[in-house]
Design an enzyme around this catalytic site. Structure first.
Site, PDB file in Angstrom:
ATOM      1  N   ASP A 173      46.525  74.111  58.317  1.00 32.84           N
ATOM      2  CA  ASP A 173      47.233  72.995  57.338  1.00 32.84           C
ATOM      3  C   ASP A 173      47.219  74.014  56.032  1.00 32.84           C
ATOM      4  O   ASP A 173      46.158  74.188  55.418  1.00 32.84           O
ATOM      5  CB  ASP A 173      46.549  71.858  57.036  1.00 32.84           C
ATOM      6  CG  ASP A 173      47.415  70.964  56.106  1.00 32.84           C
ATOM      7  OD1 ASP A 173      47.916  71.384  54.993  1.00 32.84           O
ATOM      8  OD2 ASP A 173      47.729  69.638  56.324  1.00 32.84           O
ATOM      9  N   HIS A 174      48.402  74.513  55.811  1.00 33.88           N
ATOM     10  CA  HIS A 174      48.259  75.506  54.664  1.00 33.88           C
ATOM     11  C   HIS A 174      47.947  75.165  53.422  1.00 33.88           C
ATOM     12  O   HIS A 174      47.300  75.775  52.671  1.00 33.88           O
ATOM     13  CB  HIS A 174      49.502  76.392  54.659  1.00 33.88           C
ATOM     14  CG  HIS A 174      50.794  75.738  53.919  1.00 33.88           C
ATOM     15  ND1 HIS A 174      51.406  74.961  54.433  1.00 33.88           N
ATOM     16  CD2 HIS A 174      50.916  75.882  52.768  1.00 33.88           C
ATOM     17  CE1 HIS A 174      52.423  74.502  53.510  1.00 33.88           C
ATOM     18  NE2 HIS A 174      52.220  75.143  52.161  1.00 33.88           N
TER      19      HIS A 174
ATOM     20  N   HIS B  11      49.618  67.379  55.123  1.00 37.67           N
ATOM     21  CA  HIS B  11      49.176  67.826  53.690  1.00 37.67           C
ATOM     22  C   HIS B  11      48.639  66.690  53.073  1.00 37.67           C
ATOM     23  O   HIS B  11      47.686  66.763  52.464  1.00 37.67           O
ATOM     24  CB  HIS B  11      50.299  68.320  53.046  1.00 37.67           C
ATOM     25  CG  HIS B  11      51.054  69.491  53.876  1.00 37.67           C
ATOM     26  ND1 HIS B  11      50.197  70.407  54.491  1.00 37.67           N
ATOM     27  CD2 HIS B  11      52.243  70.079  53.874  1.00 37.67           C
ATOM     28  CE1 HIS B  11      51.178  71.284  55.188  1.00 37.67           C
ATOM     29  NE2 HIS B  11      52.426  71.122  54.530  1.00 37.67           N
TER      30      HIS B  11
END
Ligand code: BG6
Length: 489
Positions: free
Chosen positions: A176-177, A239
């Site tokens: 999950d950047h 996110h």
């Protein structure tokens, strides 16, 4: 479980794709420039394209040059990166090509291997199983998986099952950047590096929490993917819920993978369901129509897509975390495309003082304290306090809200803005999974989002229109105002 050692080979599937060119390859360049790539690391690019080593090196160089301004580029570092490169065409559905790729991996590795799946998720299972069948997925190997992991709980479970047949869970790194962003890690530092906040971090002292991820971009040529996904699958499931977990979780005993993930999963499992019974009251879906962003006219979603659609490009909702710490505290979440500003922020509003000693005008001036954690576009932390308004007013004290403001770019002027993947690659190459997502988290997040999507489906109403360049449909404002709150803007 064997302890991970730094990877000797990084194999990127989808190495010529959009994500690779915009984020992954420039991140590897930055790690190279800072001397952070493991010595002797080889980087094996793989994609369908029939490139050779030189062709891939040219693509890597172009990607780096596009992202990193000439003045900041170090030719020696770039050369150092290019020297590490190899390329092998492959596709998960081509058995012979996967066999050749596996042979290449075997020949290039001298120790641990990190695979990075940056392809369509339907290839994750087949690719991992092919690697296992050729004996290159055993101990000493790990795999990074890009989002989205599926489009609902059932498909996510199928992907996770397929990958699990090849890799043990502690060797799977789900990206999950947002967790790689400095600002997000700073949220962890703020909460657990200061004694100040923890005593106040609960329902007794916090009135409401807001998490906003606003984007000004539209669907950016990804219409086919996006129209299948929508804002709930694309942003909320991952996110926003990860940010919510970091705000709401109990202090982990250590900053290490199992301890952190154990706390996050408890939050996800404490989320009160939003389903057909309450979805109309607790959530709003929207879709942008034509409007203007920064004074420039932009088309509506359906026009961008080229056809009418019922996909939501905006979602707002009121989430409740049913546990002792947060009982009754609303977590308002909202995200959308083509909103008024690119802005990612967490706003925490504390309860008002129990009693005001100030009469008259000062009492009317009183505002509750707020803590604003800005993650994008700039990183900033602002603590909103009440202060005396300077002056000799005879009719009593006046109060104003002032901000204790910490601007990270002022404070850490020499620090470069990093791409989230620099952190994520560094950790995955070294075998540290703290900032990656565990299977149970992904699945719990899907279960919660699935109920919302099913609620909307049963409700049968199209998403509410909002003009591009605004903060979403008016219903998102009434959603929060019904509970006596308003969006922080
Ligand atoms: C991605 C979504 O995960 O995150 C995109 O698929 C979105 O739709 C992007 O634009 C936002 O990331 P960032 O880092 O620009 O906030």
């Amino acid at each position: 479980m064997t302890a991970a050692t730094p990877a000797t080979l990084l194999t990127i599937f989808g190495a010529t794709g959009d994500l690779a060119r915009r984020m992954l390859l420039p991140s590897l360049y930055s790690l190279q420039a800072e001397g952070l790539l493991p010595a002797g690391l080889r980087i094996l690019g793989s994609a369908r394209s029939a490139l050779d080593r030189a062709g891939f090196a040219a693509l890597v160089e172009a990607s780096v040059c596009e992202r990193i301004p000439a003045g900041e580029r170090d030719p020696t570092a770039l050369r150092g990166l290019l020297e590490r490169l190899e390329y092998q065409p492959a596709s998960a559905d081509d058995a012979a090509a996967m066999a050749a790729l596996a042979a290449r991996v075997q020949a290039l590795r001298s120790g641990d291997v990190l695979y990075h799946m940056s392809t369509a998720p339907k290839f994750y299972g087949p690719a991992c199983q092919a690697l296992a069948a050729h004996g290159v997925a055993g101990p000493g190997t790990r795999v990074m998986l890009e989002k989205p992991i599926g489009k609902d709980l059932a498909s996510a479970t199928a992907i996770n099952d397929a990958v699990a047949r090849a890799f043990d869970e502690d060797r799977i790194y789900r990206v999950d950047h947002y967790l790689g962003k400095e600002g997000v890690q700073n949220l962890i530092a703020l909460r657990f590096g200061n004694a100040l906040f923890e005593p106040l971090w609960n329902a007794r002292h916090i009135e409401q929490v807001q998490i906003t991820v606003g984007e000004t971009v539209g669907v950016e040529g990804r219409g086919d993917y996006y129209d299948e996904a929508g804002a709930a699958r694309d942003m909320l499931q991952n996110h926003l819920l990860q940010l919510l977990c970091l705000v709401a979780m109990e202090p982990p005993a250590r900053f290490e993978p199992t301890a952190v993930r154990n706390e996050k999963i408890k939050v996800l499992r404490s989320l009160r369901a939003i389903d057909a019974g309450n979805v109309a009251a607790e959530s709003v879906a929207g879709q942008y129509t034509a409007g203007a962003i920064d004074g420039v006219a932009v088309p509506g979603y359906a026009e961008e897509l080229g056809r009418p659609s019922r996909t939501e490009t905006f979602v707002a909702l009121r989430a409740l975390v049913d546990n002792w710490r947060w009982s009754g505290v609303p977590f308002y979440l909202r995200t959308g495309k083509r909103l008024a500003a690119r802005s990612t922020e967490i706003f925490i509003q504390f309860r008002k003082v129990p009693y005001s000693i100030f009469g008259g005008r000062a009492a009317a001036d009183m505002r509750p304290n707020g803590l604003l954690i800005r993650l994008q576009p700039e990183e900033r932390i602002e603590l909103q306090l009440m202060s005396k308004t300077p002056g000799l007013d005879r009719s009593g004290l006046r109060l104003s809200q002032v901000a204790l403001d910490l601007d990270f770019h002022q404070e850490f002027r020499n620090a470069r803005r990093r791409i989230a993947y620099e952190r994520l690659y560094l950790d995955a190459l070294e075998g540290n999974g703290t900032l990656f997502v565990r299977r149970d988290e992904v699945e719990a997040a899907w279960a919660w989002v699935d109920a919302i999507l099913e609620g909307w489906r049963q409700q049968g109403e199209p998403p509410r229109p909002y003009p591009a360049g605004t903060w979403g449909p008016a219903a998102a404002i009434s959603l929060i105002e019904r509970h006596g709150h308003s969006w922080h803007e």
